[in-house]
Write an enzyme that holds these catalytic residues in place. Structure first.
Site, PDB file in Angstrom:
ATOM      1  CD  GLU A 111     -15.238 -27.231  -3.653  1.00 50.91           C
ATOM      2  OE1 GLU A 111     -15.499 -26.052  -3.933  1.00 50.91           O
ATOM      3  OE2 GLU A 111     -14.783 -27.581  -2.554  1.00 50.91           O
ATOM      4  CD  GLU A 132     -10.541 -31.456  -0.412  1.00 51.26           C
ATOM      5  OE1 GLU A 132     -11.027 -30.518   0.244  1.00 51.26           O
ATOM      6  OE2 GLU A 132     -10.396 -31.408  -1.646  1.00 51.26           O
TER       7      GLU A 132
HETATM    8  C1  XIL Z   1      -8.181 -25.073   1.232  1.00 53.32           C
HETATM    9  C2  XIL Z   1      -6.847 -25.040   1.949  1.00 53.32           C
HETATM   10  O1  XIL Z   1      -6.875 -25.950   3.011  1.00 53.32           O
HETATM   11  C3  XIL Z   1      -6.607 -23.659   2.452  1.00 53.32           C
HETATM   12  O2  XIL Z   1      -5.343 -23.579   3.100  1.00 53.32           O
HETATM   13  C4  XIL Z   1      -6.667 -22.712   1.256  1.00 53.32           C
HETATM   14  O3  XIL Z   1      -6.440 -21.421   1.606  1.00 53.32           O
HETATM   15  C5  XIL Z   1      -8.023 -22.818   0.582  1.00 53.32           C
HETATM   16  O4  XIL Z   1      -8.230 -24.121   0.181  1.00 53.32           O
HETATM   17  N1  XIL Z   1     -11.967 -27.882  -0.612  1.00 53.32           N
HETATM   18  C6  XIL Z   1     -10.852 -28.116  -1.373  1.00 53.32           C
HETATM   19  C7  XIL Z   1      -9.520 -27.717  -0.864  1.00 53.32           C
HETATM   20  O5  XIL Z   1     -10.960 -28.755  -2.419  1.00 53.32           O
HETATM   21  O6  XIL Z   1      -8.627 -27.367  -1.887  1.00 53.32           O
HETATM   22  C8  XIL Z   1      -9.635 -26.589   0.119  1.00 53.32           C
HETATM   23  O7  XIL Z   1      -8.345 -26.345   0.665  1.00 53.32           O
HETATM   24  C9  XIL Z   1     -10.639 -26.910   1.198  1.00 53.32           C
HETATM   25  C10 XIL Z   1     -12.000 -27.116   0.599  1.00 53.32           C
END
Ligand code: XIL
Length: 357
Positions: free
Chosen positions: A166, A273
């Site tokens: 990000e 994701e």
């Molecule tokens: C999220 C996890 O799924 C949660 O369990 C944690 O508390 C916070 O992070 N973008 C990302 C991931 O790059 O690392 C994030 O994961 C979701 C959004």
């Protein structure tokens, strides 16, 4: 460690219906009903992955068999983030990801590393001892030590890293002014990639960004940033589009166009994701059917692009998903339901994986 070892001993691969030596592999194109998404991915020459949670694997006996049967890549959902790998200044801990990698290696799964540098206001991926730093040289030294130590530890066992997660403003298209940017300037991104490449020259190094699946200013900014890094000779090899389809459904044509534009720069692309919530009017059946189409649209866009080599879901069963705690219950964003049964979305995904040239 114990659950991983016992699982490997008690459950050989053939239990999961995977192709083993001596087995006749299922031909997904002719025997679709018996084909898993893992087998479809293998036949399509891509990987299908899931985010992994050790607590779910330990507490829920159905978790690991379903993961291994359906996916050939894993990403730890939190244990490879800075707060987990270096919880205190100079103190590293790799126990949990080491156990996941052992499981992955025993079951023929690739490992995606997530993530080396990510500082963002709404999550605690980066500890306070980092965000409290005011001296640029101290932060530069700390970041270098973090990347060298973490990537060095996993060298040869993690095939891809989200080096910077990000990099852009969540809802804007400027480079996000996190602590690294504030103290080191925009060059922190290039520095992070150089360090990761030195620590593991064979790893595929990614920028990973959210909310860039559709056409728009933020995607254009990501494309420009990637092109700029490549022109500078920075060792960036891939771009990940996170694919949390929470507010809008995947738009096949825009996603395809974005993947093609990135691929044209000469990098690999991945959907890193993915979760696609159920949405829209109608009864459960209508909503699940809409979700099936959306999974197909997403996967077929990836499969239409030669450089798109992996789709990773952020979880895999609606029983264990971050969406429940962050956005509310019953959004059912994943291909298996709460009882690990295949949803229409599962079949949409499988058909999408088989839709490639
Ligand atoms: C999220 C996890 O799924 C949660 O369990 C944690 O508390 C916070 O992070 N973008 C990302 C991931 O790059 O690392 C994030 O994961 C979701 C959004």
């Amino acid at each position: 460690m114990r659950y991983v070892r016992s699982l490997i001993i008690v459950l050989p691969l053939s239990v999961f219906g995977l192709a083993c030596e001596g087995d006749d592999p299922v031909d997904c194109r002719t025997d679709g009903a018996n084909c898993s998404v893992r087998e479809a991915a293998v036949q399509a020459g891509v990987q299908v992955g899931a985010a992994f949670r050790e607590v779910s694997a330990t507490d829920d006996p159905k978790y690991l068999p379903a993961l291994i049967a359906n996916f050939n890549s894993v990403t730890h959902e939190h244990a490879m983030k800075w707060a987990a790998t270096q919880p205190q200044y100079g103190v590293f801990n790799f126990d949990e990801p080491d156990r996941m990698i052992e499981l992955a290696e025993a079951n023929g799964m690739a490992v995606r590393g997530h993530t080396l540098v990510w500082e963002q206001a709404t999550v605690d991926a980066t500890p306070e001892y980092v965000t409290a730093i005011t001296n640029p040289e101290e932060l530069r030294t700390l970041m270098a030590n973090h990347i060298r130590t973490v990537v060095g530890h996993f060298r040869g066992r993690v095939d891809a890293w989200d080096v910077v997660n990000e990099p852009l403003d969540t809802l804007g298209s400027e480079v996000y002014q996190n602590i690294f940017y504030q103290l080191m300037g925009p060059g922190y991104i290039a520095e992070a990639f150089e360090l990761a490449h030195e620590a593991d020259p064979d790893a595929t190094l990614f920028l990973n960004e959210a909310l860039v699946s559709d056409d728009g200013d933020k995607f254009d900014a990501l494309l420009a940033l990637t092109a700029d890094l490549l022109v500078q000779g920075v060792p960036i090899h891939g771009v990940g589009l996170q694919g949390h389809f929470l507010t809008e459904a995947p738009n096949h044509d825009e996603l395809l166009a974005n993947l093609q534009k990135l691929a044209a720069l000469g990098v690999v692309v991945e959907l890193t994701e993915v979760d696609i919530i159920v949405r829209g009017p109608g009864d459960d059946a209508a909503r699940l059917e809409r979700q099936r189409q959306e999974f197909f649209d997403m996967a077929s866009a990836c499969l239409a692009v030669e450089a798109c080599k992996r789709i990773t879901f952020w979880g895999f069963t609606d029983r264990h998903t971050w969406i429940d705690s962050f956005f509310g219950p019953d959004l059912a964003p994943l291909p298996l339901d709460e009882n690990y049964e295949r949803k229409p979305a599962y079949f949409g995904l499988r058909d999408g994986l088989l839709s490639g040239p």
